[in-house]
Design a protein around this motif. Structure first.
Motif: not given
Length: 197
Positions: A92, A96, A100, A138, A141-142
């Motif tokens: 992950w 990220v 980004n 995100l 992923l988070y």
């Protein structure tokens, strides 16, 4: 005969690691979201008049207070634990980083294309759109599914900004609306993370 007291289960190292990751992501998310909300608010304040006017200063002071309060809530020692433990997918952190990086390149592309085509007033809406869209991956992923509404609301703010540009409103007005709208969405997200996890 004395009744036996059930033993408190000892968390496994994996559980402790997941709890620590959840707490760290909660705090980091609160910090990043509230700081970028502050940046959007300052950008919005620049669309309200000259630096000697009261309105920009009022927006900036309120923005600082909202940001400081969010960070305090996110980092306070007596914060209740998150109602659920996050479970990000494998790799992950790499994902990220990629998201980004793509976001950063897209922001510069928006600025370059808007300036090259003679539409600098569209820059705030374009950046809000890029920022909003990057929250969709995100969220996965988070493992923070509330980021989906962050993404949706920021995208709606961006669309509003494009409509204002198309309607011929002054770039200061567009910057004010998009800046305050984006700041409000990011503060709402940061407070949600700080209070609810």
């Amino acid at each position: 005969m004395t009744p036996s007291v059930p033993a408190t289960p000892t968390p496994s190292p994996m559980d402790a690691e997941c709890l620590a990751l959840t707490r760290n992501l909660r705090r980091r998310g609160t910090l990043v979201l509230s700081v970028f909300a502050l940046v959007w608010a300052v950008a919005a304040a620049s669309g309200t008049g000259s630096a000697t006017d009261v309105a920009p200063l009022g927006i900036e002071v309120a923005a600082l207070a909202l940001t400081a309060a969010a960070i305090y809530l996110g980092y306070r020692k007596d914060a209740p634990p998150s109602p659920r433990v996050v479970s990000p997918p494998a790799n992950w952190a790499r994902g990220v980083g990629i998201v980004n990086s793509v976001e950063l390149v897209a922001v510069f592309a928006v600025i370059a294309v808007s300036n090259a085509t003679g539409h600098p007033g569209a820059i705030p809406a374009g950046i809000a759109l890029v920022v909003g869209l990057h929250f969709f991956p995100l969220a996965r992923l988070y493992d923070q599914w509330q980021y989906r509404w962050t993404a949706s609301l920021l995208t709606a703010v961006a669309v509003t900004g494009f409509v204002l540009v198309a309607a011929g409103l002054a770039s200061e007005t567009v910057r004010l609306v998009v800046g305050l709208g984006s700041a409000a969405v990011l503060w709402a997200s940061s407070y949600h993370l700080a209070v609810r996890g």
